[in-house]
Design a protein around this motif. Structure first.
Motif, mmCIF file in Angstrom:
data_model
loop_
_atom_site.group_PDB
_atom_site.id
_atom_site.type_symbol
_atom_site.label_atom_id
_atom_site.label_comp_id
_atom_site.label_asym_id
_atom_site.label_seq_id
_atom_site.Cartn_x
_atom_site.Cartn_y
_atom_site.Cartn_z
ATOM 1 N N ALA A 91 -16.969 -51.424 -54.983
ATOM 2 C CA ALA A 91 -16.469 -51.469 -53.445
ATOM 3 C C ALA A 91 -16.643 -52.686 -52.751
ATOM 4 O O ALA A 91 -15.937 -53.176 -52.062
ATOM 5 C CB ALA A 91 -16.950 -50.012 -52.863
ATOM 6 N N GLN A 92 -17.843 -53.263 -53.007
ATOM 7 C CA GLN A 92 -18.197 -54.315 -52.085
ATOM 8 C C GLN A 92 -17.451 -55.538 -52.691
ATOM 9 O O GLN A 92 -17.021 -56.290 -51.873
ATOM 10 C CB GLN A 92 -19.844 -54.429 -52.185
ATOM 11 C CG GLN A 92 -20.667 -53.666 -51.599
ATOM 12 C CD GLN A 92 -22.226 -53.799 -52.037
ATOM 13 O OE1 GLN A 92 -22.569 -54.453 -53.028
ATOM 14 N NE2 GLN A 92 -22.858 -53.391 -51.227
ATOM 15 N N LEU A 93 -17.334 -55.573 -53.944
ATOM 16 C CA LEU A 93 -16.438 -56.855 -54.569
ATOM 17 C C LEU A 93 -15.125 -56.675 -53.894
ATOM 18 O O LEU A 93 -14.218 -57.526 -53.461
ATOM 19 C CB LEU A 93 -16.428 -56.772 -55.941
ATOM 20 C CG LEU A 93 -15.458 -57.573 -56.749
ATOM 21 C CD1 LEU A 93 -15.637 -59.062 -56.194
ATOM 22 C CD2 LEU A 93 -15.562 -57.452 -58.145
ATOM 23 N N VAL A 94 -14.444 -55.154 -54.132
ATOM 24 C CA VAL A 94 -13.187 -55.299 -53.558
ATOM 25 C C VAL A 94 -12.781 -55.306 -52.117
ATOM 26 O O VAL A 94 -11.720 -56.131 -51.723
ATOM 27 C CB VAL A 94 -12.490 -53.569 -53.882
ATOM 28 C CG1 VAL A 94 -11.088 -53.340 -53.194
ATOM 29 C CG2 VAL A 94 -12.373 -53.469 -55.537
ATOM 30 N N LYS A 103 -25.702 -48.196 -56.873
ATOM 31 C CA LYS A 103 -24.802 -47.464 -57.789
ATOM 32 C C LYS A 103 -23.428 -48.373 -57.975
ATOM 33 O O LYS A 103 -22.969 -49.138 -57.234
ATOM 34 C CB LYS A 103 -24.075 -46.200 -56.832
ATOM 35 C CG LYS A 103 -25.029 -45.142 -56.801
ATOM 36 C CD LYS A 103 -24.438 -43.999 -56.176
ATOM 37 C CE LYS A 103 -25.360 -42.749 -56.070
ATOM 38 N NZ LYS A 103 -24.796 -41.311 -55.499
ATOM 39 N N LEU A 104 -23.103 -48.125 -59.159
ATOM 40 C CA LEU A 104 -21.959 -49.125 -59.782
ATOM 41 C C LEU A 104 -20.766 -48.974 -58.849
ATOM 42 O O LEU A 104 -20.120 -49.877 -58.490
ATOM 43 C CB LEU A 104 -21.525 -48.661 -61.222
ATOM 44 C CG LEU A 104 -20.630 -49.523 -61.844
ATOM 45 C CD1 LEU A 104 -21.160 -51.034 -62.301
ATOM 46 C CD2 LEU A 104 -20.165 -48.792 -63.233
ATOM 47 N N ARG A 161 -13.816 -44.042 -59.842
ATOM 48 C CA ARG A 161 -13.381 -44.607 -60.848
ATOM 49 C C ARG A 161 -12.121 -45.673 -60.698
ATOM 50 O O ARG A 161 -12.098 -46.696 -61.156
ATOM 51 C CB ARG A 161 -12.545 -43.625 -61.960
ATOM 52 C CG ARG A 161 -11.978 -43.993 -63.163
ATOM 53 C CD ARG A 161 -12.846 -44.805 -63.989
ATOM 54 N NE ARG A 161 -11.942 -45.365 -64.976
ATOM 55 C CZ ARG A 161 -12.047 -44.857 -66.348
ATOM 56 N NH1 ARG A 161 -12.398 -43.770 -66.543
ATOM 57 N NH2 ARG A 161 -11.443 -45.503 -67.311
ATOM 58 N N SER A 162 -11.433 -45.071 -59.310
ATOM 59 C CA SER A 162 -10.350 -46.044 -58.962
ATOM 60 C C SER A 162 -10.713 -47.467 -58.448
ATOM 61 O O SER A 162 -10.277 -48.603 -58.831
ATOM 62 C CB SER A 162 -9.541 -45.387 -57.956
ATOM 63 O OG SER A 162 -8.587 -46.276 -57.539
ATOM 64 N N VAL A 163 -12.044 -47.408 -57.707
ATOM 65 C CA VAL A 163 -12.360 -48.635 -57.017
ATOM 66 C C VAL A 163 -13.207 -49.368 -58.289
ATOM 67 O O VAL A 163 -13.177 -50.744 -58.280
ATOM 68 C CB VAL A 163 -13.325 -48.301 -55.925
ATOM 69 C CG1 VAL A 163 -14.906 -47.713 -56.421
ATOM 70 C CG2 VAL A 163 -13.545 -49.575 -55.042
ATOM 71 N N ILE A 164 -13.728 -48.945 -59.239
ATOM 72 C CA ILE A 164 -14.321 -49.650 -60.393
ATOM 73 C C ILE A 164 -13.169 -50.412 -61.185
ATOM 74 O O ILE A 164 -13.401 -51.622 -61.587
ATOM 75 C CB ILE A 164 -15.300 -48.544 -61.251
ATOM 76 C CG1 ILE A 164 -16.557 -48.237 -60.617
ATOM 77 C CG2 ILE A 164 -15.613 -49.272 -62.693
ATOM 78 C CD1 ILE A 164 -17.111 -47.172 -61.362
ATOM 79 N N MET A 216 -20.343 -57.129 -66.134
ATOM 80 C CA MET A 216 -20.831 -58.063 -64.871
ATOM 81 C C MET A 216 -21.310 -57.103 -63.488
ATOM 82 O O MET A 216 -22.215 -57.280 -63.106
ATOM 83 C CB MET A 216 -19.696 -59.034 -64.378
ATOM 84 C CG MET A 216 -19.390 -60.000 -65.333
ATOM 85 S SD MET A 216 -18.134 -60.901 -64.645
ATOM 86 C CE MET A 216 -17.516 -61.798 -66.091
ATOM 87 N N LEU A 217 -20.271 -56.032 -63.695
ATOM 88 C CA LEU A 217 -20.473 -55.101 -62.481
ATOM 89 C C LEU A 217 -22.064 -54.125 -62.694
ATOM 90 O O LEU A 217 -22.834 -53.978 -61.850
ATOM 91 C CB LEU A 217 -19.548 -54.079 -62.183
ATOM 92 C CG LEU A 217 -18.138 -54.571 -61.719
ATOM 93 C CD1 LEU A 217 -17.014 -53.681 -62.062
ATOM 94 C CD2 LEU A 217 -18.464 -55.085 -60.344
#
Length: 258
Positions: A221-224, A215-216, A180-183, A204-205
């Motif tokens: 995580a990849q975006l961050v 997985k969402l 949830r934090s990374v999302i 978008m995600l």
């Protein structure tokens, strides 16, 4: 006998309160019980936690594994679990119950058995069995001792399984909170980049997650990671000011990586 029993019960307590995996409990319990009882009978434990697991003392382990693989295997233990009562098999050579089970046990060198259900708060957790190479291998005192040990093991198992479940739930909650934090971080990045609403950023995600079958939380995580510069990203977020050709159905400011 009293000292050996007390020492054995103490060892059982230590084993069941240790942080060992639940699947190791049956064999560890069986080994301790075999060592603590007179004439060191073969011992076996059936545990109904998740997928049924079995374990036996040194000379019984292979036999119990073989029985566990059979549809009609471990018949005495199954009966103890079903009835929630101790099961006595005084002579497997003349036993008429349970189809081919008695004959198989005789081939394994077993002629008598005593099995008790393992109970905790009225829930059946499994069964504890003792096996002898002699007919009528267990007397009334042996049955009483088995009942005492089974009661002790059942109570400890109940506590140990509850603790294991709580630890598993804690880990699942921790993982969920991390996801949830990374999302939330990824949504914040998209809101800042594209001046969109939270729902639009989440869409978008989710679109990328569905298209890539990833997985969402991993997409986030990849975006961050890409934005923070701490590693390579598998998702490409275009510069809104640069020319681009959005794929059909995608937000105009985001395209999937080729």
């Amino acid at each position: 006998m009293t000292n050996r029993l007390a020492t054995g019960l103490s060892a059982l307590t230590s084993a069941l309160l240790s942080p060992e995996p639940v699947e190791d409990f049956p064999r560890n319990i069986a080994e301790i019980i075999s060592e603590m009882l007179p004439r060191r009978p073969l011992a076996g434990v059936v545990l109904l936690e998740g997928n049924t697991t079995v374990g036996g003392s040194r000379d019984a382990h292979a036999m119990l594994l073989d029985e566990a693989r059979r549809a009609d295997g471990m018949a005495a233990a199954r009966e103890a679990v079903r009835s929630r009562q101790p099961v006595s098999v005084t002579d497997l050579g003349t036993e008429q119950r349970w189809g081919a089970y008695p004959e198989r046990m005789v081939r394994h060198g077993i002629r008598s058995a005593e099995v008790c259900p393992l109970l905790s708060n009225d829930e059946v957790l499994g069964a504890l069995g003792l096996y002898s190479a002699r007919p009528h291998g267990f007397d009334d005192e042996g049955r009483r001792t088995l009942a005492l040990v089974a009661e002790h093991v059942g109570l400890l198992l109940g506590w140990a399984l509850t603790a294991a479940h709580q630890e598993q739930l804690t880990e699942q909650l921790r993982a969920a909170l991390n996801s949830r934090s990374v999302i939330d971080q990824a949504i914040g990045i998209l809101i800042g980049q594209h001046r969109c609403s939270r729902d639009e950023a989440f869409d978008m995600l989710r679109h990328i997650s569905n298209q890539r079958n990833v997985k969402l939380s991993r997409v986030a995580a990849q975006l961050v990671t890409a934005v923070s510069g701490t590693g390579s990203a598998a998702i490409h977020f275009d510069d809104p000011a640069a020319p681009r050709a959005a794929a059909p159905g995608w937000p105009a400011t985001i395209v999937p990586e080729n």
